[in-house]
Design a protein around this motif. Structure first.
Motif, PDB file in Angstrom:
ATOM      1  N   GLN A  33     150.144  16.860 -14.292  1.00 49.34           N
ATOM      2  CA  GLN A  33     149.303  15.886 -14.989  1.00 49.34           C
ATOM      3  C   GLN A  33     150.141  14.838 -15.711  1.00 49.34           C
ATOM      4  O   GLN A  33     149.818  13.645 -15.664  1.00 49.34           O
ATOM      5  CB  GLN A  33     148.374  16.594 -15.967  1.00 49.34           C
ATOM      6  CG  GLN A  33     147.271  17.354 -15.277  1.00 49.34           C
ATOM      7  CD  GLN A  33     146.378  18.105 -16.239  1.00 49.34           C
ATOM      8  OE1 GLN A  33     146.801  18.495 -17.327  1.00 49.34           O
ATOM      9  NE2 GLN A  33     145.143  18.328 -15.842  1.00 49.34           N
ATOM     10  N   ILE A  36     151.494  12.447 -13.088  1.00 46.65           N
ATOM     11  CA  ILE A  36     150.438  11.549 -12.600  1.00 46.65           C
ATOM     12  C   ILE A  36     150.097  10.515 -13.657  1.00 46.65           C
ATOM     13  O   ILE A  36     149.912   9.332 -13.344  1.00 46.65           O
ATOM     14  CB  ILE A  36     149.196  12.358 -12.161  1.00 46.65           C
ATOM     15  CG1 ILE A  36     149.513  13.149 -10.884  1.00 46.65           C
ATOM     16  CG2 ILE A  36     147.989  11.445 -11.954  1.00 46.65           C
ATOM     17  CD1 ILE A  36     148.436  14.128 -10.469  1.00 46.65           C
ATOM     18  N   ASN A  37     150.027  10.919 -14.902  1.00 39.96           N
ATOM     19  CA  ASN A  37     149.717   9.970 -15.978  1.00 39.96           C
ATOM     20  C   ASN A  37     150.773   8.888 -16.126  1.00 39.96           C
ATOM     21  O   ASN A  37     150.490   7.813 -16.656  1.00 39.96           O
ATOM     22  CB  ASN A  37     149.542  10.707 -17.309  1.00 39.96           C
ATOM     23  CG  ASN A  37     148.265  11.517 -17.353  1.00 39.96           C
ATOM     24  OD1 ASN A  37     147.321  11.268 -16.607  1.00 39.96           O
ATOM     25  ND2 ASN A  37     148.240  12.510 -18.208  1.00 39.96           N
ATOM     26  N   ARG A  45     146.755   6.701  -9.604  1.00 40.20           N
ATOM     27  CA  ARG A  45     146.530   7.800 -10.560  1.00 40.20           C
ATOM     28  C   ARG A  45     145.231   8.529 -10.246  1.00 40.20           C
ATOM     29  O   ARG A  45     145.176   9.757 -10.238  1.00 40.20           O
ATOM     30  CB  ARG A  45     146.466   7.258 -11.986  1.00 40.20           C
ATOM     31  CG  ARG A  45     147.712   7.414 -12.768  1.00 40.20           C
ATOM     32  CD  ARG A  45     147.534   7.215 -14.256  1.00 40.20           C
ATOM     33  NE  ARG A  45     146.487   6.319 -14.675  1.00 40.20           N
ATOM     34  CZ  ARG A  45     146.643   5.032 -14.958  1.00 40.20           C
ATOM     35  NH1 ARG A  45     147.824   4.460 -14.842  1.00 40.20           N
ATOM     36  NH2 ARG A  45     145.631   4.300 -15.354  1.00 40.20           N
ATOM     37  N   ARG A  46     144.180   7.765  -9.998  1.00 40.29           N
ATOM     38  CA  ARG A  46     142.863   8.354  -9.751  1.00 40.29           C
ATOM     39  C   ARG A  46     142.887   9.238  -8.499  1.00 40.29           C
ATOM     40  O   ARG A  46     142.401  10.373  -8.520  1.00 40.29           O
ATOM     41  CB  ARG A  46     141.822   7.253  -9.600  1.00 40.29           C
ATOM     42  CG  ARG A  46     140.421   7.780  -9.495  1.00 40.29           C
ATOM     43  CD  ARG A  46     139.387   6.695  -9.386  1.00 40.29           C
ATOM     44  NE  ARG A  46     139.857   5.474 -10.021  1.00 40.29           N
ATOM     45  CZ  ARG A  46     139.263   4.298  -9.905  1.00 40.29           C
ATOM     46  NH1 ARG A  46     138.178   4.174  -9.207  1.00 40.29           N
ATOM     47  NH2 ARG A  46     139.752   3.231 -10.501  1.00 40.29           N
ATOM     48  N   ARG A  49     145.068  12.353  -9.060  1.00 38.48           N
ATOM     49  CA  ARG A  49     144.399  13.286  -9.971  1.00 38.48           C
ATOM     50  C   ARG A  49     143.257  14.028  -9.259  1.00 38.48           C
ATOM     51  O   ARG A  49     143.118  15.249  -9.384  1.00 38.48           O
ATOM     52  CB  ARG A  49     143.863  12.537 -11.192  1.00 38.48           C
ATOM     53  CG  ARG A  49     143.330  13.473 -12.270  1.00 38.48           C
ATOM     54  CD  ARG A  49     142.919  12.717 -13.518  1.00 38.48           C
ATOM     55  NE  ARG A  49     144.098  12.174 -14.181  1.00 38.48           N
ATOM     56  CZ  ARG A  49     144.295  10.869 -14.435  1.00 38.48           C
ATOM     57  NH1 ARG A  49     143.379   9.982 -14.097  1.00 38.48           N
ATOM     58  NH2 ARG A  49     145.379  10.470 -15.037  1.00 38.48           N
ATOM     59  N   TYR A  52     145.107  16.431  -6.575  1.00 39.11           N
ATOM     60  CA  TYR A  52     146.073  17.455  -6.996  1.00 39.11           C
ATOM     61  C   TYR A  52     145.757  18.133  -8.324  1.00 39.11           C
ATOM     62  O   TYR A  52     146.281  19.211  -8.597  1.00 39.11           O
ATOM     63  CB  TYR A  52     147.481  16.859  -7.008  1.00 39.11           C
ATOM     64  CG  TYR A  52     147.869  16.367  -5.640  1.00 39.11           C
ATOM     65  CD1 TYR A  52     148.043  17.254  -4.588  1.00 39.11           C
ATOM     66  CD2 TYR A  52     148.013  15.009  -5.385  1.00 39.11           C
ATOM     67  CE1 TYR A  52     148.372  16.811  -3.319  1.00 39.11           C
ATOM     68  CE2 TYR A  52     148.342  14.546  -4.116  1.00 39.11           C
ATOM     69  CZ  TYR A  52     148.516  15.452  -3.085  1.00 39.11           C
ATOM     70  OH  TYR A  52     148.832  15.011  -1.826  1.00 39.11           O
ATOM     71  N   VAL A  53     144.914  17.531  -9.132  1.00 44.49           N
ATOM     72  CA  VAL A  53     144.503  18.191 -10.377  1.00 44.49           C
ATOM     73  C   VAL A  53     143.136  18.835 -10.194  1.00 44.49           C
ATOM     74  O   VAL A  53     142.943  20.010 -10.503  1.00 44.49           O
ATOM     75  CB  VAL A  53     144.489  17.196 -11.567  1.00 44.49           C
ATOM     76  CG1 VAL A  53     143.930  17.861 -12.811  1.00 44.49           C
ATOM     77  CG2 VAL A  53     145.889  16.665 -11.827  1.00 44.49           C
ATOM     78  N   TYR A  54     142.178  18.054  -9.668  1.00 44.62           N
ATOM     79  CA  TYR A  54     140.824  18.579  -9.491  1.00 44.62           C
ATOM     80  C   TYR A  54     140.656  19.346  -8.191  1.00 44.62           C
ATOM     81  O   TYR A  54     139.652  20.020  -8.001  1.00 44.62           O
ATOM     82  CB  TYR A  54     139.800  17.459  -9.571  1.00 44.62           C
ATOM     83  CG  TYR A  54     139.863  16.670 -10.856  1.00 44.62           C
ATOM     84  CD1 TYR A  54     140.083  17.288 -12.089  1.00 44.62           C
ATOM     85  CD2 TYR A  54     139.729  15.288 -10.850  1.00 44.62           C
ATOM     86  CE1 TYR A  54     140.155  16.559 -13.261  1.00 44.62           C
ATOM     87  CE2 TYR A  54     139.796  14.545 -12.021  1.00 44.62           C
ATOM     88  CZ  TYR A  54     140.007  15.192 -13.214  1.00 44.62           C
ATOM     89  OH  TYR A  54     140.076  14.463 -14.371  1.00 44.62           O
TER      90      TYR A  54
END
Length: 90
Positions: A33, A36-37, A45-46, A49, A52-54
């Motif tokens: 995170q 990515i930020n 970024r979107r 995210r 790979y995050v959601y």
């Protein structure tokens, strides 16, 4: 009684192992995170995210953002390149 005691010991051992694994996963996710930020481009970024995050599937990202898979692939590649540049200090 001995079987029950062994079962409880096994549960405790596995529980501790799971807690360590969860803590390690959380540390990795935090690093992901943060990386990515650090990407400057909002679209990159979107997309990073969402994937790979959601953990969203590409089809779902396409539907959500109303973009083609080709565009998403291009944005993802650029975003990953920018992650490398940020992490390498470029």
């Amino acid at each position: 009684e001995r079987d029950l005691s062994d079962a409880f010991a096994a549960i405790e051992t596995e529980s501790e192992r799971c807690a360590e694994t969860c803590a390690r996963c959380l540390r990795i996710m935090e690093r992901v995170q943060n990386a990515i930020n650090s990407v400057h481009d909002v679209d990159e970024r979107r997309v990073l995210r969402m994937r790979y995050v959601y953990g969203m599937r590409w089809e779902d990202i396409e539907t959500t953002l109303h973009y083609t898979r080709q565009w998403l692939d291009k944005v993802r590649r650029k975003g990953i390149q920018n992650l490398r540049m940020v992490n390498n200090g470029d």
